[in-house]
Every structure is written in C-alpha cells, then in structure tokens.
Scaffold this active site. Structure first.
Site: not given
Length: 260
Positions: A74, A119, A206-209
């Site tokens: 993603h 993913d 959020q931002g660690d994906s």
C-alpha cells in the site's frame, strides 16, 4: 494510523499513493488501518538496526538485498519503473550528515494485491546500499514471542508529523483468535499476524507502514517476521497492530526479487 473503529480504517503510511479502497481512507489503496514511528517507543542507537530504510513517500522498509527494499504494497502505486522514491539508510536521524540516499529504479507490488492481505512490495534501487540486509522468515517457527518494531512514523495517533529520529519498541504476539475479537473478518488469517498489548500504549502508527517487525532467531540473528500494515488507530487498548505475515510470502518475495 488513524481510523474510526466503527466506520473506516486506513493503512499505516503517510504516503500518497494509489486510489484508496476505503471511502475515508488516508492512505494509498487502503482497506485497513495501521500502527505509529512507534507510539511509546524509545530512540534506537546508531547501527542498532542497520537494515532499516526510510522511504520518501512516508513509509519504512528493510534491506532485503543491498539493492532491494522490502516494504508494504500500500506504500507504492503499481508495478513498473519508478524513479520517484528516495531511500534513506545508514542513520537513525534522517537529518544526520552521514545519511545514504539512493533513488528507486523499479517497484514490484505483490501479485493480486487489492488492499486486503498480500501487503508486500519490493523496491529496486538505482545502486546497492552497503549496509547489512535483514533475513526474512521462511516458516512460522518464529511467529511467536516478543517482536521488535522500529520506524520514523507518528508518535501518537493523529499527529501527522512523523519523527526525524528512529524509534523502537517491543510488542508481544497476539493470536488470530484474540485479534479477531476486535477486527473480525477484516483480519486475513494466514496472511497477517497481530502484535500488541491489551492495555495499548505501544504500537506502530501512521508513517511506519512497510517497516519490519522482527526478532532474534536461534543463532541470535535478526529475522523479519512481519511488515507494518494496518490497524484501527494507534496504540489503543484492545486493538492490536496488524502485520503482513512474511513467512507466508517468502517464496513469492524471493521469486519476485529475482526478476528485478
């Protein structure tokens, strides 16, 4: 990442990518939500996790090979040539003078990825980065115990700022049965693995994906067992983080890497 626990949920990247599948998604092709730079984390030491990579679209990753980064599907939009991504490695502080910055060359998204499960993605770099790589799990033997998470994401839900410093934390394995008590059929059992504390307080965000979830194997070497994927909010009580189960896709990742 942010998401309503009853209405919508989004992936844990700060990137702008492909068309979102959820009507109120904040992330690319997001049908789920994701965890923080590590909510409740502490600063990582220089060279503690030398395989860690920060990606310019607002995601993390790990060096699968010296010229290939393993991240979340993603976080990228498609499979094909892409020179727009900058990978930063070699530092825990993104502003440090010793940062190694390399542009991407190609991206490869997991075949059949549609926003739910599968993913994972690979980013081929324009040149190798001379840093240690992170071995990935090829079976479920290490899908238990306590894992380490690390990233440059938000330190709290809804922060939207990320962190210049790499943070780390430890989270325990959560069984699919317990994880489904919150997520129900949204969890893709067999493709995803959950981790977190019942009390909350520590999580990716959020931002660690795309960053790795890892632990030591029997020889004492780091081994990647998960990829930061999604979750409802960040570090909420009773809400585990959800990670791509790397061992499920180890063969597919190896085959894909050979084509880049």
């Amino acid at each position: 990442m942010l998401t309503s626990r009853t209405l919508t949920f989004v992936k844990r990247s700060a990137a702008i990518g492909a068309v979102a599948l959820a009507t109120a998604s904040l992330q690319p092709v997001a049908a789920h939500a994701a965890p923080a730079p590590i909510v409740g984390g502490t600063p990582a030491a220089q060279n503690e996790f030398p395989f860690m990579v920060h990606l310019s679209m607002g995601c993390g990753g790990a060096l699968y090979k010296k010229d290939i980064v393993l991240t979340a599907a993603h976080c990228v939009e498609f499979t094909g040539n892409d020179t727009s991504i900058t990978a930063t490695a070699g530092v825990v502080d993104l502003n440090a003078p010793g940062a190694i910055k390399v542009k991407s060359k190609k991206v490869l998204t997991a075949p059949g990825y549609n926003g739910k499960g599968k993913d994972w993605a690979l980013i081929k770099l324009a040149r190798p980065i001379d840093r240690p790589t992170l071995k990935i799990a090829t079976n479920t033997r290490y899908n238990k115990g306590t894992f380490t998470i690390a990233g440059w994401g938000d330190t709290k839900e809804n922060a939207g700022t990320g962190s210049d410093k790499l943070l780390k934390a430890k989270v325990p394995f959560i069984s699919d049965t317990k994880c489904k008590q919150h997520y129900g059929n949204r969890l893709v059992a067999g493709q995803e693995i959950c981790a977190g504390y019942p009390r909350g307080g520590i999580d990716t965000c959020q931002g660690d994906s795309g960053g790795p979830m890892f632990r030591k194997d029997d020889s004492g070497a780091w081994l990647q067992v998960g990829i930061v994927s999604w979750g409802d909010g960040c570090a909420r009580p009773g809400v585990p983080g959800v990670y791509t189960e790397v061992s499920k896709f180890a063969s597919a990742i190896s085959r894909a890497a050979a084509t880049l």
